[in-house]
Design a protein around this motif. Structure first.
Motif, short mmCIF file in Angstrom:
data_model
loop_
_atom_site.label_atom_id
_atom_site.label_comp_id
_atom_site.label_asym_id
_atom_site.label_seq_id
_atom_site.Cartn_x
_atom_site.Cartn_y
_atom_site.Cartn_z
N ILE A 67 0.84 -1.20 0.00
CA ILE A 67 0.00 0.00 0.00
C ILE A 67 0.87 1.25 0.00
N CYS A 68 1.90 1.23 0.85
CA CYS A 68 2.80 2.39 0.92
C CYS A 68 3.61 2.57 -0.35
N ALA A 69 3.84 1.47 -1.08
CA ALA A 69 4.61 1.56 -2.32
C ALA A 69 3.78 2.12 -3.46
N PHE A 70 2.52 1.68 -3.58
CA PHE A 70 1.70 2.04 -4.73
C PHE A 70 0.69 3.14 -4.44
N PHE A 71 0.28 3.27 -3.19
CA PHE A 71 -0.66 4.34 -2.80
C PHE A 71 -0.13 5.03 -1.55
N PRO A 72 1.02 5.70 -1.68
CA PRO A 72 1.69 6.22 -0.48
C PRO A 72 0.85 7.24 0.27
N PRO A 73 0.55 6.97 1.56
CA PRO A 73 -0.21 7.94 2.36
C PRO A 73 0.72 9.05 2.84
N PRO A 74 0.16 10.22 3.19
CA PRO A 74 0.98 11.25 3.82
C PRO A 74 1.63 10.71 5.09
N PRO A 75 2.92 10.96 5.29
CA PRO A 75 3.61 10.35 6.43
C PRO A 75 2.96 10.61 7.78
N LEU A 117 5.87 2.37 10.17
CA LEU A 117 7.29 2.35 9.85
C LEU A 117 7.61 3.32 8.72
N VAL A 118 6.82 3.27 7.65
CA VAL A 118 7.05 4.16 6.51
C VAL A 118 6.79 5.61 6.90
N GLY A 119 5.68 5.86 7.59
CA GLY A 119 5.32 7.23 7.93
C GLY A 119 6.28 7.87 8.91
N VAL A 120 6.58 7.17 10.00
CA VAL A 120 7.48 7.71 11.01
C VAL A 120 8.88 7.89 10.45
N SER A 121 9.37 6.88 9.70
CA SER A 121 10.71 6.98 9.14
C SER A 121 10.82 8.15 8.16
N ALA A 122 9.81 8.27 7.29
CA ALA A 122 9.85 9.34 6.29
C ALA A 122 9.89 10.70 6.96
N TRP A 123 9.06 10.89 7.99
CA TRP A 123 9.00 12.20 8.64
C TRP A 123 10.23 12.44 9.51
N ALA A 124 10.55 11.48 10.39
CA ALA A 124 11.62 11.70 11.36
C ALA A 124 12.98 11.81 10.68
N LEU A 125 13.30 10.91 9.76
CA LEU A 125 14.62 10.93 9.14
C LEU A 125 14.79 12.14 8.23
N THR A 126 13.74 12.52 7.52
CA THR A 126 13.85 13.69 6.65
C THR A 126 13.95 14.96 7.48
#
Length: 393
Positions: A67-75, A117-126
């Motif tokens: 889902i995160c790969a093809f329909f990525p939600p806002p982090p 995992l995708v949302g937190v990583s995308a926001w925190a690491l960026t």
């Protein structure tokens, strides 16, 4: 003035990342591991049923990654709603709903964990990268080991005190609910950090697909001990005051590993760090398979727990180096391969039988072989030093 503003921003990113990953991964993904021997002792599950519950959670994780790969939600939305779902689904595990309902609950927890995992990583690491503090990423990833260790200590305390599985699940769910509320309140209303990265197509060439395949082999290699180590320890040492320490040791090693790796191996090429870590993990699996004792399982717990988050961190760094701004989609593809690999792991236990000893020894040997093959595939190729500070987005 800028420095004063940056400090709290970095602190918030680390705190949210650590707490969010602790709940999503330590509880949503892996709380079942220390809970399995308790549920077995209570007569609620046998090992094949435990394998099905583990597998359905990993299937949910695969679906969430896709889902995160093809329909990525806002982090930020993925982090908020995912953590809320982890809490509710974990609380429901404490209700007398039966095996069929548990399957649905663990599937949903897997989906939610991937989104977090995708949302937190995308926001925190960026966010850390935009502040020039990418070296603090190890603190964020330490959240996974922290959550695993905390859930393991809860399982240890419950087993030692003779607490039933239901109230133990409710305790874990309540802790996740507190994290969900705190993160929901702490996250900003909106943020550009990580908001656009998933919209950039990732040019996955042959080097990128090699990462995808190797990450999938990593998923299979670590999931057998990550799921069944406490159950295997229980077969060797029935006393929960002894076998219950295997999983907290696993989590503590995971939490410390990312901090130590960030401090000691900052200049190491991420691909090489990943390959060496896979060799160490394979050695741990061989120890558990060929030295079936509590000491052998503790060696396995430290080797596997002390490397799997280092490998995750190094893999994300390598994906970012290869794909640049398109890294989120490459990471999503790698996460899907990882989920597919770990989905196979519990089924190998079912295929090799229902007794913990023989059922786990053969999958452990197979997993060690896959890890060594993956390490050999990773070793050649690009060996540029890991970037000191990633580009935002």
């Amino acid at each position: 003035m800028r420095q004063a503003r940056d400090g709290p921003g970095a602190a918030l990113a680390m705190a949210v990342g650590l707490a969010g990953l602790a709940s999503a991964m330590g509880v949503g993904r892996f709380a079942f591991t220390p809970m399995l021997p308790l549920m077995q002792a209570a007569g609620l599950l046998d090992l094949p049923q435990g394998a099905w519950l583990a597998a359905i959670n990993y299937l949910g994780y695969l679906v969430g990654a896709l889902i995160c790969a093809f329909f990525p939600p806002p982090p930020l939305q993925a982090a908020r709603w995912g953590l809320a779902a982890v809490a509710l689904l974990t609380l429901a595990m404490g209700l007398p709903l039966g095996f069929a309902a548990w399957l649905l609950l663990r599937f949903g927890a897997g989906v939610a964990s991937a989104c977090v995992l995708v949302g937190v990583s995308a926001w925190a690491l960026t966010t850390l990268a935009s502040l020039g503090r990418s070296n603090l990423a190890g603190v964020v990833f330490a959240g996974v080991g922290t959550g695993i260790a905390a859930a393991g200590l809860v399982g240890l305390a419950a087993g030692t005190a003779g607490l039933a599985p239901a109230p133990t699940w409710l305790l874990l769910g309540s802790a996740s609910a507190l994290v969900a509320v705190a993160v929901w309140w702490a996250l900003p209303a909106r943020s550009q950090a990580g908001a656009r990265g998933a919209d950039v197509p990732s040019p996955i060439g042959s080097a990128g697909w090699r990462l995808v395949v190797c990450y999938g082999l990593f998923g299979f290699g670590y999931i057998v001990p990550a799921t069944f180590l406490p159950a295997q320890a229980r077969e060797l040492v029935p006393d929960p005051a002894l076998f219950g320490w295997v999983w907290p040791a696993f989590g503590l090693a995971a939490a410390l590993s990312t901090l130590l790796a960030s401090a000691l191996f900052r200049e190491a090429p991420p691909r090489r760090l990943w390959a060496v870590s896979q060799g160490v993990m394979a050695a741990g699996l061989l120890a558990a398979a060929l030295w079936p004792s509590l000491a052998g399982l503790l060696v396995c717990a430290v080797c596997v727990g002390g490397t799997f988050m280092v490998m995750t961190m190094a893999a994300m760094q390598e994906a970012r180096r290869l794909a640049g701004a398109g890294a989120p989609r490459l990471i999503a593809a790698m996460t899907a391969a990882f989920a597919a690999g770990q989905l196979i792991g519990p089924f190998t236990v079912k295929w090799f039988g229902s007794g913990s000893g023989d059922a786990l020894r053969q999958p452990q040997l197979l997993a060690a072989a896959c890890l060594l093959a993956s390490a050999a595939a990773l070793w050649p190729g690009e060996t540029d030093p890991a970037p000191r500070a990633a580009t935002p987005g």
